[in-house]
Scaffold this active site. Structure first.
Site, mmCIF file in Angstrom:
data_model
loop_
_atom_site.group_PDB
_atom_site.id
_atom_site.type_symbol
_atom_site.label_atom_id
_atom_site.label_comp_id
_atom_site.label_asym_id
_atom_site.label_seq_id
_atom_site.Cartn_x
_atom_site.Cartn_y
_atom_site.Cartn_z
ATOM 1 N N TYR A 1 -2.325 -0.904 10.423
ATOM 2 C CA TYR A 1 -2.445 -1.273 9.009
ATOM 3 C C TYR A 1 -1.215 -0.826 8.229
ATOM 4 O O TYR A 1 -0.629 -1.601 7.455
ATOM 5 C CB TYR A 1 -3.703 -0.645 8.422
ATOM 6 C CG TYR A 1 -3.880 -0.846 6.936
ATOM 7 C CD1 TYR A 1 -4.401 -2.033 6.433
ATOM 8 C CD2 TYR A 1 -3.534 0.160 6.034
ATOM 9 C CE1 TYR A 1 -4.569 -2.213 5.057
ATOM 10 C CE2 TYR A 1 -3.702 -0.007 4.673
ATOM 11 C CZ TYR A 1 -4.217 -1.195 4.183
ATOM 12 O OH TYR A 1 -4.383 -1.370 2.830
ATOM 13 N N SER B 1 0.839 -1.205 0.000
ATOM 14 C CA SER B 1 0.000 0.000 0.000
ATOM 15 C C SER B 1 0.868 1.246 0.000
ATOM 16 O O SER B 1 2.036 1.212 0.438
ATOM 17 C CB SER B 1 -0.901 0.008 1.241
ATOM 18 O OG SER B 1 -1.529 1.259 1.426
#
Length: 285
Positions: free
Chosen positions: A192, A179
């Site tokens: 995350y 990401s």
């Protein structure tokens, strides 16, 4: 094609992770940007985690268009998964559905073994499934949330890759979804972001480990992409502006990422390993 992509998303929320694509408005686009049957993956067998919806669905459909049979794992979003299966099968390819928790090592080994049993081999593993839980402070992140996020996002990649390597041969490919948060962090997604940084290092280390065996390992680093995880993670007012802070002023669609997964999975990328492709609407770090 950018002119057809929605720049504004209506505010909406879902009450559980990782979310349901059939409840989203507008629905994510997962086929519009796929060029068609170039047959870059003829006769290949792939396993895609989180393949019921979002990026995983677009990847599964793209792989099918390119000639691959696809097994997809998902948590319990059965309606989304069945829809994906119908679309894959409409391309003339086989599709297997595996509901369950990829944070469990036994389940990961089971779905790899079942895929090999059904397809006779495993050429491509896409470690894509993930979860995230918005918290405005590290003080609010419980040990249970942190472990759950790491189990889904990181442990599963170890479990699945380890199981897959017992079956993969020279020319096989592993593609991991990291990401943009691995590179710039996200204050409301500390755990995350940390998992996505771990995935980045995992990709590079595993690539070096497997290079002499002829198995390539790469990653995709998405920016803001319109998937069920978004309304399942954020309040409606944030969803409404999702992606507007990128240079392209909009969120990306899953079908804008899928071709990159096809490239990394195919022989077109035969000299590419340990690399990351950034698909983020022009964002910098």
């Amino acid at each position: 094609m950018d002119k057809n992509k929605p720049k504004h998303l209506p505010g909406q929320e879902q009450d559980r992770q990782p979310g349901f694509e059939n409840e989203m408005d507008p629905r994510p686009e997962f086929t519009e940007n796929l060029a068609g049957k170039a047959q870059r993956l003829p006769g290949k067998a792939a396993l895609v985690t989180g393949g019921d919806s979002g990026i995983g669905r677009a990847v599964a459909v793209a792989f099918a268009k390119e000639g691959a049979d696809v097994a997809i794992s998902y948590l319990d979003e059965h309606e989304d998964a069945e829809e994906t299966k119908k679309i894959v099968e409409a391309e003339g390819r086989r599709c297997l559905l595996y509901p369950g928790d990829i944070g469990d090592e036994a389940f990961c080994k089971q779905i790899v073994d079942q895929t090999v049993e059904e397809f006779g081999k495993l050429d491509i593993l896409v470690n894509n499934a993930g979860e995230q839980h918005m918290q405005m402070s590290l003080k609010n992140i419980s040990a249970e949330q942190m472990e759950r996020t790491f189990r889904t996002n990181v442990y599963s990649m170890f479990f699945l890759s380890k199981a897959a390597l017992h079956h993969m041969k020279r020319g096989a490919s592993i593609v991991n979804t990291t990401s943009i948060t691995a590179f710039r962090g996200e204050p409301s997604l500390i755990d995350y972001s940390s998992t996505k940084g771990a995935i980045l290092s995992f990709t590079r280390a595993l690539a070096g480990s497997l290079a002499e065996e002829g198995i390539r390992v790469n990653a995709i680093a998405p920016g803001p992409i319109w998937t069920p995880l978004i309304p399942a993670s954020f309040p409606a007012d944030i969803v409404e502006d999702f992606g507007s802070d990128t240079p392209m002023k909009r969120a990306g669609q899953p079908d804008e990422l899928a071709p990159a997964y096809v490239y990394l999975a195919s022989d077109d990328a035969s000299y590419v390993t340990g690399q990351v492709i950034h698909l983020n609407g022009g964002s910098s770090y």
